[in-house]
Design a protein around this motif. Structure first.
Motif, PDB file in Angstrom:
ATOM      1  N   ARG A   1     -54.930  -2.727 -17.125  1.00 61.63           N
ATOM      2  CA  ARG A   1     -53.890  -2.235 -16.217  1.00 61.63           C
ATOM      3  C   ARG A   1     -52.573  -2.991 -16.423  1.00 61.63           C
ATOM      4  NH1 ARG A   1     -56.186  -3.188 -10.507  1.00 61.63           N
ATOM      5  NH2 ARG A   1     -56.834  -5.098 -11.599  1.00 61.63           N
ATOM      6  N   LEU A   2     -51.502  -2.226 -16.353  1.00 65.03           N
ATOM      7  CA  LEU A   2     -50.157  -2.778 -16.531  1.00 65.03           C
ATOM      8  C   LEU A   2     -49.353  -2.543 -15.257  1.00 65.03           C
ATOM      9  CD1 LEU A   2     -47.921  -3.984 -18.387  1.00 65.03           C
ATOM     10  CD2 LEU A   2     -47.441  -1.645 -19.131  1.00 65.03           C
ATOM     11  N   LEU A   3     -48.728  -3.586 -14.763  1.00 69.29           N
ATOM     12  CA  LEU A   3     -47.853  -3.490 -13.596  1.00 69.29           C
ATOM     13  C   LEU A   3     -46.450  -3.129 -14.065  1.00 69.29           C
ATOM     14  CD1 LEU A   3     -47.438  -3.920 -10.524  1.00 69.29           C
ATOM     15  CD2 LEU A   3     -47.076  -6.356 -11.023  1.00 69.29           C
ATOM     16  N   ALA A   4     -45.862  -2.119 -13.432  1.00 72.85           N
ATOM     17  CA  ALA A   4     -44.529  -1.651 -13.826  1.00 72.85           C
ATOM     18  C   ALA A   4     -43.730  -1.305 -12.583  1.00 72.85           C
ATOM     19  CB  ALA A   4     -44.651  -0.440 -14.745  1.00 72.85           C
ATOM     20  N   LEU A   5     -42.439  -1.002 -12.796  1.00 71.84           N
ATOM     21  CA  LEU A   5     -41.564  -0.516 -11.730  1.00 71.84           C
ATOM     22  C   LEU A   5     -41.052   0.863 -12.102  1.00 71.84           C
ATOM     23  CD1 LEU A   5     -39.386  -3.706 -11.053  1.00 71.84           C
ATOM     24  CD2 LEU A   5     -41.376  -2.939  -9.743  1.00 71.84           C
ATOM     25  N   HIS A   6     -41.061   1.787 -11.151  1.00 69.88           N
ATOM     26  CA  HIS A   6     -40.517   3.126 -11.377  1.00 69.88           C
ATOM     27  C   HIS A   6     -39.401   3.383 -10.368  1.00 69.88           C
ATOM     28  CE1 HIS A   6     -42.191   5.134  -7.786  1.00 69.88           C
ATOM     29  NE2 HIS A   6     -43.194   4.278  -7.914  1.00 69.88           N
ATOM     30  N   GLU A   7     -38.705   4.534 -10.528  1.00 68.54           N
ATOM     31  CA  GLU A   7     -37.586   4.887  -9.641  1.00 68.54           C
ATOM     32  C   GLU A   7     -37.715   6.323  -9.150  1.00 68.54           C
ATOM     33  OE1 GLU A   7     -33.603   3.296 -10.830  1.00 68.54           O
ATOM     34  OE2 GLU A   7     -34.615   2.941 -12.734  1.00 68.54           O
ATOM     35  N   ARG A   8     -38.905   6.754  -8.863  1.00 67.08           N
ATOM     36  CA  ARG A   8     -39.142   8.158  -8.502  1.00 67.08           C
ATOM     37  C   ARG A   8     -38.661   8.497  -7.104  1.00 67.08           C
ATOM     38  NH1 ARG A   8     -45.265   7.772 -11.086  1.00 67.08           N
ATOM     39  NH2 ARG A   8     -44.556   7.558 -13.259  1.00 67.08           N
ATOM     40  N   ARG A   9     -38.425   7.477  -6.284  1.00 64.15           N
ATOM     41  CA  ARG A   9     -37.954   7.715  -4.912  1.00 64.15           C
ATOM     42  C   ARG A   9     -36.645   6.979  -4.653  1.00 64.15           C
ATOM     43  NH1 ARG A   9     -43.606   8.121  -4.299  1.00 64.15           N
ATOM     44  NH2 ARG A   9     -43.852   5.855  -4.418  1.00 64.15           N
ATOM     45  N   GLU A  10     -35.764   6.975  -5.645  1.00 62.75           N
ATOM     46  CA  GLU A  10     -34.397   6.454  -5.504  1.00 62.75           C
ATOM     47  C   GLU A  10     -34.328   4.952  -5.242  1.00 62.75           C
ATOM     48  OE1 GLU A  10     -31.746   8.203  -6.270  1.00 62.75           O
ATOM     49  OE2 GLU A  10     -33.094   9.867  -6.718  1.00 62.75           O
ATOM     50  N   ARG A  11     -35.361   4.230  -5.634  1.00 63.56           N
ATOM     51  CA  ARG A  11     -35.323   2.777  -5.621  1.00 63.56           C
ATOM     52  C   ARG A  11     -36.438   2.285  -6.543  1.00 63.56           C
ATOM     53  NH1 ARG A  11     -38.149   0.300  -0.110  1.00 63.56           N
ATOM     54  NH2 ARG A  11     -40.120   1.433  -0.261  1.00 63.56           N
ATOM     55  N   GLN A  12     -36.404   1.017  -6.905  1.00 62.60           N
ATOM     56  CA  GLN A  12     -37.471   0.450  -7.709  1.00 62.60           C
ATOM     57  C   GLN A  12     -38.693   0.186  -6.833  1.00 62.60           C
ATOM     58  OE1 GLN A  12     -35.886  -3.022  -9.779  1.00 62.60           O
ATOM     59  NE2 GLN A  12     -35.574  -1.771 -11.601  1.00 62.60           N
ATOM     60  N   GLU A  13     -39.855   0.690  -7.290  1.00 64.94           N
ATOM     61  CA  GLU A  13     -41.116   0.486  -6.588  1.00 64.94           C
ATOM     62  C   GLU A  13     -42.213   0.193  -7.598  1.00 64.94           C
ATOM     63  OE1 GLU A  13     -40.507   3.445  -2.736  1.00 64.94           O
ATOM     64  OE2 GLU A  13     -41.570   4.198  -4.503  1.00 64.94           O
TER      65      GLU A  13
ATOM     66  N   ARG B   1     -42.871   1.304   3.502  1.00 62.72           N
ATOM     67  CA  ARG B   1     -41.976   1.987   4.433  1.00 62.72           C
ATOM     68  C   ARG B   1     -40.641   1.247   4.563  1.00 62.72           C
ATOM     69  NH1 ARG B   1     -45.214   2.177   8.073  1.00 62.72           N
ATOM     70  NH2 ARG B   1     -45.855   4.354   8.016  1.00 62.72           N
ATOM     71  N   ASP B   2     -40.665  -0.075   4.430  1.00 66.49           N
ATOM     72  CA  ASP B   2     -39.462  -0.874   4.624  1.00 66.49           C
ATOM     73  C   ASP B   2     -38.440  -0.595   3.524  1.00 66.49           C
ATOM     74  OD1 ASP B   2     -40.463  -2.717   6.871  1.00 66.49           O
ATOM     75  OD2 ASP B   2     -41.996  -2.932   5.330  1.00 66.49           O
ATOM     76  N   SER B   3     -37.157  -0.718   3.884  1.00 66.84           N
ATOM     77  CA  SER B   3     -36.082  -0.460   2.932  1.00 66.84           C
ATOM     78  C   SER B   3     -35.910  -1.637   1.985  1.00 66.84           C
ATOM     79  CB  SER B   3     -34.771  -0.191   3.675  1.00 66.84           C
ATOM     80  OG  SER B   3     -34.421  -1.301   4.487  1.00 66.84           O
ATOM     81  N   GLY B   4     -35.197  -1.388   0.891  1.00 70.37           N
ATOM     82  CA  GLY B   4     -34.911  -2.430  -0.087  1.00 70.37           C
ATOM     83  C   GLY B   4     -35.572  -2.146  -1.420  1.00 70.37           C
ATOM     84  N   ASP B   5     -35.033  -2.738  -2.483  1.00 74.60           N
ATOM     85  CA  ASP B   5     -35.632  -2.629  -3.804  1.00 74.60           C
ATOM     86  C   ASP B   5     -36.822  -3.571  -3.915  1.00 74.60           C
ATOM     87  OD1 ASP B   5     -33.895  -0.717  -4.633  1.00 74.60           O
ATOM     88  OD2 ASP B   5     -32.707  -2.009  -5.934  1.00 74.60           O
ATOM     89  N   LEU B   6     -37.807  -3.169  -4.713  1.00 71.66           N
ATOM     90  CA  LEU B   6     -39.054  -3.916  -4.799  1.00 71.66           C
ATOM     91  C   LEU B   6     -39.330  -4.369  -6.226  1.00 71.66           C
ATOM     92  CD1 LEU B   6     -41.326  -1.461  -2.737  1.00 71.66           C
ATOM     93  CD2 LEU B   6     -39.911  -3.314  -1.856  1.00 71.66           C
ATOM     94  N   THR B   7     -39.973  -5.491  -6.348  1.00 66.32           N
ATOM     95  CA  THR B   7     -40.602  -5.889  -7.593  1.00 66.32           C
ATOM     96  C   THR B   7     -41.933  -6.518  -7.213  1.00 66.32           C
ATOM     97  OG1 THR B   7     -40.336  -7.050  -9.703  1.00 66.32           O
ATOM     98  CG2 THR B   7     -39.552  -8.180  -7.727  1.00 66.32           C
ATOM     99  N   ALA B   8     -42.766  -6.888  -8.205  1.00 64.55           N
ATOM    100  CA  ALA B   8     -44.125  -7.306  -7.876  1.00 64.55           C
ATOM    101  C   ALA B   8     -44.677  -8.250  -8.926  1.00 64.55           C
ATOM    102  CB  ALA B   8     -45.030  -6.083  -7.721  1.00 64.55           C
ATOM    103  N   GLU B   9     -45.756  -8.935  -8.551  1.00 61.97           N
ATOM    104  CA  GLU B   9     -46.486  -9.840  -9.437  1.00 61.97           C
ATOM    105  C   GLU B   9     -47.963  -9.755  -9.084  1.00 61.97           C
ATOM    106  OE1 GLU B   9     -47.476 -11.332 -12.035  1.00 61.97           O
ATOM    107  OE2 GLU B   9     -45.770 -12.705 -12.216  1.00 61.97           O
ATOM    108  N   TRP B  10     -48.820  -9.907 -10.091  1.00 59.16           N
ATOM    109  CA  TRP B  10     -50.266  -9.880  -9.856  1.00 59.16           C
ATOM    110  C   TRP B  10     -50.741 -11.137  -9.128  1.00 59.16           C
ATOM    111  CZ3 TRP B  10     -53.126  -5.665 -10.994  1.00 59.16           C
ATOM    112  CH2 TRP B  10     -52.694  -4.794 -11.998  1.00 59.16           C
ATOM    113  N   TYR B  11     -51.753 -10.975  -8.258  1.00 55.82           N
ATOM    114  CA  TYR B  11     -52.574 -12.100  -7.866  1.00 55.82           C
ATOM    115  C   TYR B  11     -53.544 -12.401  -9.003  1.00 55.82           C
ATOM    116  CZ  TYR B  11     -50.987 -12.731  -3.087  1.00 55.82           C
ATOM    117  OH  TYR B  11     -50.227 -13.035  -1.980  1.00 55.82           O
ATOM    118  N   HIS B  12     -54.065 -13.631  -9.048  1.00 57.81           N
ATOM    119  CA  HIS B  12     -54.781 -14.122 -10.226  1.00 57.81           C
ATOM    120  C   HIS B  12     -56.040 -13.317 -10.551  1.00 57.81           C
ATOM    121  CE1 HIS B  12     -57.475 -15.871  -7.245  1.00 57.81           C
ATOM    122  NE2 HIS B  12     -58.305 -16.187  -8.215  1.00 57.81           N
ATOM    123  N   ASP B  13     -56.655 -12.679  -9.528  1.00 56.60           N
ATOM    124  CA  ASP B  13     -57.893 -11.929  -9.758  1.00 56.60           C
ATOM    125  C   ASP B  13     -57.661 -10.447  -9.997  1.00 56.60           C
ATOM    126  OD1 ASP B  13     -57.079 -11.198  -7.237  1.00 56.60           O
ATOM    127  OD2 ASP B  13     -58.872 -11.932  -6.197  1.00 56.60           O
TER     128      ASP B  13
END
Length: 587
Positions: free
Chosen positions: A212-224, A241-253
């Protein structure tokens, strides 16, 4: 402590980045610190508490990583700070350094990805081409990918079998597609959401055998965030639901995601459970988190600051993770939020003003670079220095800024530069009306894209600005395109709709040099002699036009692109700017 001593102490205070730990050896970490006066790479053995300095380079080291097994530390070494060079590596415990890929020619870095099996995917750009090579120790490197449009490696799976590449083959470097290839270079699968909707690869799951690869898309007018299996094609979109641009990181497991939500110049952390879909807010102080990473025990480490409080490396368990050493930086004033109606929608600005006196103040409009970046409620020695000297500081998240959704970020179409300055002018009008800024003593400043907007504003809005300071600016888009690094050329093409030959009118209309005869305010320009981002020749061309008109100007040059990695250079430049402002704003 006097004002000058206070602001210089902020620059000299030791700072460090969030420690980056090896996926399969979490007690082995690296970080970057300015403890010696130059930003360098350090190794930290958490089991013993021992630290050691890994690099020592006159102009500092900007890029470094550690391999998943914790055996090797990699860093990028350029020539005199020009961002053109090669990757080196050294054993974690110290010893002889060696070239990571001895047969690769120098280039501009586009990232490096490492596997747990000793392989590396290295991105370098030069001579009109972007190349990614697969490197195995003791073997010749092998070309994995090559294309004239911008591309860079995102990550490599732990077993080294899958490599994720972001690319601009479809003509828009600003909205990349994501391709996963095998070691042979054969494509496994690709994600492309069409024009104006980028897909940005982040990291493969940190679990052996997990594709699995973690990525960011813009399908809803922001990065998710998006979790994608490139072999099966299965996708899982993560929605908040909250506003703002998002990015993410995996937990170790691999069972959860750390979500970083950037909203109105502040950061919020959440844990998302991939099993049940539950979302949990992680309590953090009010301010900005530059980086964050979960640890195997489940807590989160993060680098935090606010405009009034200097940076610290903290943990969600309430502890300070590691101290930078030396005396702490003196605090500064908190920022105030200002929302202004603008020609393209509500503009969010940040105001910092002296603690004493009611205004109106001599005011500095400090414009951020990018333009795909934004100003936020983080500690800034530069902002604090202006405030200590009695100036109010206004920072504008104009159209083109990140953090306010895709539409706001992508609003720079056709009238690049002028769009941003329309928003800046609207904020200027408001801070003058509210008695914050003295209309006769308002100065425009900025670095990189902010320096470009400064020069453009002095020429297109001469009645608004009493002086200007432009650091490493773009002064002529066409000349800059001819001399700049390959990735910047790709960005220019994406932003202005093509090359200078294809869009000559757009390049001219957006260039400060076109309006140089209208400039009335004194200007200070700071330029790096080895700068491949904002090359020196186009600045010299602009200065020549100023001289031909008999216009007052000052130029300061230094011998690297990254003077910001050298503390003494940053102090020298700040002193010069304060002196210039006092002289021309009668302060």
């Amino acid at each position: 402590m006097k004002a000058e001593e206070r602001w210089q102490a902020r620059f000299r205070a030791s700072r460090m980045t969030l420690p980056n730990w090896a996926r399969q050896a979490p007690n082995r970490s690296i970080y970057r610190s300015n403890a010696t006066g130059t930003w360098e790479v350090y190794a930290w053995d958490r089991a013993t508490g021992a630290t050691r300095q890994v690099t020592e380079r006159p102009k500092g080291t900007a890029h470094a990583t550690i391999d998943p097994t914790g055996q090797w530390i990699y860093w990028f070494a350029d020539t005199e700070g020009d961002e053109f060079g090669v990757w080196w590596r050294q054993p974690f415990g110290g010893g002889t350094s060696e070239l990571a890929a001895p047969d690769l020619a120098p280039g501009q870095p586009g990232g490096i990805a490492l596997s747990a099996t000793g392989q590396a995917a290295i991105s370098l750009a030069s001579e009109g081409s972007f190349r990614i090579h697969l490197v195995r120790p003791g073997e010749p490197s092998r070309l994995l990918y090559e294309h004239p449009d911008a591309a860079w490696v995102a990550d490599m799976s732990l077993d080294g079998q899958l490599i994720a590449i972001n690319h601009g083959e479809y003509g828009d470097f600003r909205h990349p597609a994501l391709r996963v290839v095998r070691q042979s270079g054969d494509t496994v699968r690709e994600l492309y959401d069409g024009p104006g909707k980028g897909v940005l690869g982040l990291r493969f799951a940190p679990v052996p055998g997990d594709r699995r690869l973690l990525a960011l898309h813009e399908r809803r007018e922001r990065q998710e965030p998006l979790v994608w299996d490139p072999v099966t094609g299965e996708q899982r979109e993560i929605w908040l639901r909250d506003s703002g641009d998002l990015t993410a990181e995996w937990y170790h497991d691999g069972r959860g995601l750390l979500i970083l939500r950037d909203n109105r110049a502040r950061t919020h952390l959440h844990r998302y459970d991939l099993g049940g879909g539950g979302l949990t807010l992680i309590e953090t102080p009010h301010g900005v988190i530059e980086e964050a990473a979960p640890r195997p025990a489940g807590h989160v480490e993060y680098s935090w600051s606010s405009a009034s409080r200097p940076p610290v490396i903290k943990s969600s368990n309430g502890q300070v993770v590691i101290n930078a050493g030396g005396p702490p930086a003196p605090p500064s004033v908190p920022v105030e939020d200002l929302d202004v109606p603008g020609p393209g929608g509500r503009i969010h600005a940040l105001i910092s003003r002296p603690e004493h006196g009611g205004g109106p103040f001599p005011t500095v409009f400090m414009l951020h670079g990018g333009p795909t970046a934004h100003d936020h409620d983080a500690f800034s020695p530069e902002v604090a220095a202006w405030v200590d000297a009695g100036f109010a500081v206004v920072r504008v998240n104009y159209r083109g800024s990140t953090g306010y959704g895709s539409a706001w970020r992508d609003a720079l179409r056709g009238d690049v530069g002028h769009i941003e300055l329309q928003d800046v002018a609207a904020v200027r009008r408001t801070v003058v009306e509210r008695g914050i800024a003295d209309p006769e003593r308002v100065m425009l400043t900025g670095t990189a894209w902010g320096g470009y907007l400064t020069l453009l504003g002095l020429g297109t809005q001469p009645d608004l600005w009493a002086a200007g300071i432009a650091a490493v600016p773009i002064a002529c888009h066409q000349t800059s395109y001819e001399d700049e690094a390959e990735s910047l050329r790709a960005y220019h093409r994406a932003l202005l709709g093509g090359s200078p030959d294809e869009q000559p009118e757009r390049y001219a209309a957006s260039s400060p040099i076109t309006y140089v005869d209208r400039v009335r305010a004194p200007v200070l320009i700071l330029a790096g002699e080895n700068d491949t981002r904002c090359p020196l020749r186009q600045i010299e061309k602009y200065v020549g036009r100023l001289a031909a008109h008999g216009h007052p100007y000052e130029v300061y040059t230094y011998d690297a692109i990254r003077g910001s990695l050298v503390v003494a250079e940053r102090i020298a430049q700040m002193s010069l700017q304060l002196e210039f402002a006092r002289k021309h704003l009668r302060h």
